[in-house]
Design an enzyme around this catalytic site. Structure first.
Site, PDB file in Angstrom:
ATOM      1  NE  ARG A 173     -52.702  -3.943 -32.913  1.00 21.23           N
ATOM      2  CZ  ARG A 173     -51.763  -3.090 -33.341  1.00 21.23           C
ATOM      3  NH1 ARG A 173     -52.082  -2.129 -34.186  1.00 21.23           N
ATOM      4  NH2 ARG A 173     -50.516  -3.198 -32.913  1.00 21.23           N
TER       5      ARG A 173
ATOM      6  CG  HIS B 118     -56.719  -6.105 -30.239  1.00 18.11           C
ATOM      7  ND1 HIS B 118     -56.198  -4.830 -30.127  1.00 18.11           N
ATOM      8  CD2 HIS B 118     -55.649  -6.931 -30.369  1.00 18.11           C
ATOM      9  CE1 HIS B 118     -54.878  -4.891 -30.177  1.00 18.11           C
ATOM     10  NE2 HIS B 118     -54.524  -6.153 -30.327  1.00 18.11           N
TER      11      HIS B 118
ATOM     12  NE  ARG C  93     -51.650  -1.611 -29.616  1.00 25.39           N
ATOM     13  CZ  ARG C  93     -50.535  -1.224 -30.243  1.00 25.39           C
ATOM     14  NH1 ARG C  93     -50.479  -0.004 -30.803  1.00 25.39           N
ATOM     15  NH2 ARG C  93     -49.484  -2.017 -30.313  1.00 25.39           N
TER      16      ARG C  93
ATOM     17  CE1 TYR D 218     -52.094 -10.845 -35.637  1.00 23.17           C
ATOM     18  CE2 TYR D 218     -50.054  -9.606 -35.461  1.00 23.17           C
ATOM     19  CZ  TYR D 218     -51.342  -9.858 -35.035  1.00 23.17           C
ATOM     20  OH  TYR D 218     -51.882  -9.131 -33.991  1.00 23.17           O
TER      21      TYR D 218
ATOM     22  CG  HIS E 245     -46.114  -5.378 -33.137  1.00 28.07           C
ATOM     23  ND1 HIS E 245     -46.509  -6.505 -33.830  1.00 28.07           N
ATOM     24  CD2 HIS E 245     -47.179  -5.035 -32.358  1.00 28.07           C
ATOM     25  CE1 HIS E 245     -47.740  -6.830 -33.490  1.00 28.07           C
ATOM     26  NE2 HIS E 245     -48.174  -5.950 -32.603  1.00 28.07           N
TER      27      HIS E 245
ATOM     28  CE  LYS F 100     -48.838  -2.888 -25.565  1.00 29.83           C
ATOM     29  NZ  LYS F 100     -49.197  -4.284 -25.916  1.00 29.83           N
TER      30      LYS F 100
END
Length: 272
Positions: free
Chosen positions: A222, A219, A130, A254, A245, A155
């Site tokens: 990413r 982003h 990120r 994805y 994640h 995050k």
């Protein structure tokens, strides 16, 4: 103690990000404005009805899940009530993220003219970082011997490792020579950390020079990193770990952005 104050106290104790704390406060406050009951009188049925109303108003599955998580946190973790509401709403977005092809990524990097900026863009893509994670990297976070780096307090305030691409190892080492390990990896001409808006401008400028007819931002790299891993036959769980994640659901998107012919699952009909 008020609802918002209680959420802030418990969430801060658990090291939730400021953004998450504010979101949870807003969600729970809106629920009580709708419900008009004291917390001790709220039932599971009330929560179900509130979420169903949101669904009827066309709120996205992701938004509804955020409200559900906020309410569960308040009732289960703060009030210590047995408040299991086992429902989930689809998180698949209506619009898939924009991704770059591998050829477009190469053109983007090649058209980033400033040497340091080129390394920044290449590292964004090669590690799936990120923007904030890239800009907060310090020299001490890079382990060249083992060929990986650390994202500190990403995050959700979670740490994770990322890959240092072999093609970038030499230039990153050169960037590190003679510097204090506590320094940020990327600093501008004023000896300050780059801002996210500056990084955005770097990527946008390179995209225009490369002739890429897509609206791109940091982003995007990413998203492209994750999609290309799926296309290269990496599993969802592997990609999930590299992206940091919490849930595989966030990574499943994805599968939708990967080129269909690269997804290796075949219909059982083909084996009849």
């Amino acid at each position: 103690m008020g609802v918002s104050e209680a959420i802030e106290k418990e969430a801060s104790r658990r090291r939730f990000s400021d953004k998450t704390i504010k979101t949870y406060q807003k969600c729970v406050e809106r629920f009580f404005l709708w419900c008009k009951k004291e917390p001790k009188y709220v039932t599971k049925k009330d929560v179900h009805e509130f979420l169903e109303k949101m669904s009827e108003r066309g709120k996205s599955g992701n938004t509804i899940n955020i409200y559900l998580n906020a309410l569960k946190f308040y009732f289960e973790e703060i009030l210590r009530r047995n408040f299991r509401v086992d429902i989930r709403y689809s998180k698949i977005p209506k619009n898939l993220p924009i991704i770059l092809t591998k050829e477009e990524v190469k053109k983007l990097i090649d058209n980033t003219k400033n040497h340091k900026h080129k390394i920044m863009v290449a590292l964004l893509y090669s590690a799936g970082l990120r923007a904030s994670e890239l800009l907060n990297l310090k020299l001490k976070d890079l382990n060249f011997k083992e060929k990986y780096g650390f994202v500190r307090q990403g995050k959700g305030r979670k740490d994770r490792i990322f890959i240092i691409a072999e093609k970038l190892e030499r230039v990153l080492l050169q960037l590190s020579v003679g510097r204090n390990k506590e320094e940020f990896l990327f600093i501008n001409n004023k000896n300050k950390v780059y801002s996210i808006s500056s990084l955005q401008k770097i990527v946008e400028k390179a995209g225009k020079l490369a002739g890429i007819q897509k609206k791109i931002h940091p982003h995007t790299l990413r998203h492209s990193f994750a999609t290309h891993l799926i296309e290269n036959s990496c599993s969802v769980s592997e990609v999930q770990t590299l992206l940091g994640h919490k849930s595989p659901e966030a990574t499943m998107i994805y599968l939708h952005t990967a080129a269909p012919n690269m997804i290796k699952i075949k219909s059982p009909f083909d084996r009849l």
